[in-house]
Design an enzyme around this catalytic site. Structure first.
Site, mmCIF file in Angstrom:
data_model
loop_
_atom_site.group_PDB
_atom_site.id
_atom_site.type_symbol
_atom_site.label_atom_id
_atom_site.label_comp_id
_atom_site.label_asym_id
_atom_site.label_seq_id
_atom_site.Cartn_x
_atom_site.Cartn_y
_atom_site.Cartn_z
ATOM 1 N N HIS A 67 0.843 -1.199 0.000
ATOM 2 C CA HIS A 67 0.000 0.000 0.000
ATOM 3 C C HIS A 67 0.881 1.254 0.000
ATOM 4 C CE1 HIS A 67 -3.530 2.471 1.330
ATOM 5 N NE2 HIS A 67 -2.545 3.212 1.822
ATOM 6 N N GLU A 68 1.873 1.284 0.872
ATOM 7 C CA GLU A 68 2.763 2.452 0.939
ATOM 8 C C GLU A 68 3.644 2.551 -0.307
ATOM 9 O OE1 GLU A 68 2.149 4.679 3.161
ATOM 10 O OE2 GLU A 68 0.731 3.330 4.126
ATOM 11 N N HIS A 71 1.804 4.452 -2.998
ATOM 12 C CA HIS A 71 1.976 5.898 -2.833
ATOM 13 C C HIS A 71 3.348 6.328 -3.341
ATOM 14 C CE1 HIS A 71 -1.660 6.621 -0.531
ATOM 15 N NE2 HIS A 71 -1.320 5.739 0.382
#
Length: 147
Positions: A67-68, A71
């Site tokens: 998820h990170e 980004h």
């Protein structure tokens, strides 16, 4: 798991899932309490809540790191990296990351309130004024339960 092992796993996951290298730092941050991880726009490092690995397993940690990384890679490519963007949602679905981090079990509540009508107990980290809020189940008033 140490920060070096986390760095090695992240570099491997970035190469296999995104076909791009992860060139910055990732480490555990014990000060994170309500989030699984955090990507910093200014210097591109990533903080991960260690409870995502301690309370769960490596698969959950991978989903949070991915998820990170979504980004991270979208930001470095100059595309929209926010949660609401279609680019982010599409990349997250392709790589198998989680949209939300799971709730950490057995988090101790500082304040406990009880509805005086139906008896439901509400655990809170922050104190609130019971005169301003009502129970969502029955509309009754709350009372702070002393420790």
């Amino acid at each position: 798991m140490t920060n070096q092992e986390l760095q090695a796993h992240t570099e491997k996951w970035s190469r296999t899932l995104f076909k791009r290298p992860f060139k910055h730092q990732i480490f555990f941050n014990r000060r994170l309490k309500t989030t699984g991880g955090r990507y910093h726009l200014n210097d591109h490092h990533i903080d991960i809540n260690p409870l995502m690995y301690e309370c769960f397993d490596l698969a959950n940690l991978k989903a949070v790191v991915v998820h990170e990384l979504c980004h991270y890679h979208l930001h470095l490519m100059g595309r929209d990296y926010h949660h609401r963007s279609s680019d982010f949602r599409h990349l997250l679905a392709l790589t198998g990351g989680q949209r939300y981090a799971p709730a950490i079990p057995n988090r101790e509540a500082k304040y406990r309130y009880q509805c005086q009508t139906c008896g439901v107990i509400v655990n809170r980290q922050r104190r609130f004024n019971p005169r301003l809020y009502v129970c969502r189940q029955c509309g009754g008033r709350f009372k702070l339960i002393p420790k």
